[in-house]
Design an enzyme around this catalytic site. Sequence first.
Site, PDB file in Angstrom:
ATOM      1  N   HIS A 148      -9.628  -5.361   0.740  1.00 39.40           N
ATOM      2  CA  HIS A 148     -10.455  -6.102   0.476  1.00 39.40           C
ATOM      3  C   HIS A 148     -12.308  -5.858   0.992  1.00 39.40           C
ATOM      4  O   HIS A 148     -12.673  -6.466  -0.470  1.00 39.40           O
ATOM      5  CB  HIS A 148     -10.297  -7.528   1.871  1.00 39.40           C
ATOM      6  CG  HIS A 148      -8.859  -8.133   2.410  1.00 39.40           C
ATOM      7  ND1 HIS A 148      -8.397  -8.364   2.506  1.00 39.40           N
ATOM      8  CD2 HIS A 148      -8.685  -8.467   0.199  1.00 39.40           C
ATOM      9  CE1 HIS A 148      -7.655  -9.242   2.467  1.00 39.40           C
ATOM     10  NE2 HIS A 148      -7.723  -9.332   1.382  1.00 39.40           N
ATOM     11  N   GLN A 184      -1.802  -3.581  11.984  1.00 36.69           N
ATOM     12  CA  GLN A 184      -2.914  -3.130  11.728  1.00 36.69           C
ATOM     13  C   GLN A 184      -3.979  -3.772  13.337  1.00 36.69           C
ATOM     14  O   GLN A 184      -3.531  -4.898  13.123  1.00 36.69           O
ATOM     15  CB  GLN A 184      -3.659  -3.514  11.150  1.00 36.69           C
ATOM     16  CG  GLN A 184      -3.337  -3.092   9.508  1.00 36.69           C
ATOM     17  CD  GLN A 184      -4.398  -3.437   8.334  1.00 36.69           C
ATOM     18  OE1 GLN A 184      -4.087  -4.682   8.051  1.00 36.69           O
ATOM     19  NE2 GLN A 184      -4.385  -2.884   7.427  1.00 36.69           N
TER      20      GLN A 184
END
Length: 301
Positions: A112, A21
């Site tokens: 998250h 990412q």
Amino acid sequence: VLEELKPHLQPGTYIGVTPGQGGFDWLAKEVLGDLAKDLVFFALMPMPFNCRITEFGKHVAVQVFKSNYRIGTLPPSAEPQVLSICTQLFGKTESCGHFLSTTLYPINAIIHPQRLYALCHPAGREPYSASAPLESNPFFYEDIDDQSADLMNKVNAELIDVAARLKAAGMPVDVPHIFDFLAKFVYQDESPDLKTFFATCSAYKGFRCPLKQAEDGGWHPDFHNRYFTEDIPFGLCIYKGVADIVGAETPVMDMVLAWAQEGMGKEYIVDGRLTGKDVGETAAPQRWGITDVQGLSRGGA
């Protein structure tokens, strides 16, 4: 790191990053310039280790070493060599298609922010505020609730829609659901759903939420924690930037982004579009001047 490596790089050098990412290939092309055309980049998903720092710069506690991975490679012609390298180094490795697939893969940015949004907006109760802090700091994974898992599923569904639109436009992008990738592929777990997987998987035990305790005993989100400073500008903002390019609606993602940016003191989205004044601090494609599918396919300038 790339600036320090640059004087020592030779044509044909392989540069790997994990996790994939963050728009690594876009950053590398900006830093390395024309040299990037002669290098091989690959991204490995997920990170090999789950670990936590016990003594900064000296010691970490490794929770688990994973054994199943997927990669994206630039240029695609180098994929067989990269698959061989990663299989020897880490274990079973498969391709996930275009390098953009790794940039969009559903890992931390799916987990998250949504978990923390749900924690601060408990169903049927008063939401968190500075004057109404949380009463305790729960375990991030063992104490996960239905609301958190539902938000993860919804944002992941929006991301899968983005990938489907890219594929329809001719890009070989493959973005799975996080449950299929993490639970089934990486961990070979038999849990029936995402909530059960996170609550029971030994790799995720013992981690508390990134909260700070005030003098009055209340708990407040730490908006300087990496769950915000990494997973928002280098995670959700990338998803949102690509969604804008392909014309995908992302109402749940927008909701989480709007909440997070307020706590962080940033402006990434305005009226449901990634056009805020702080977009230049993110790794969204718009930061690199990428505004259409052709630019995504090329990997930027």
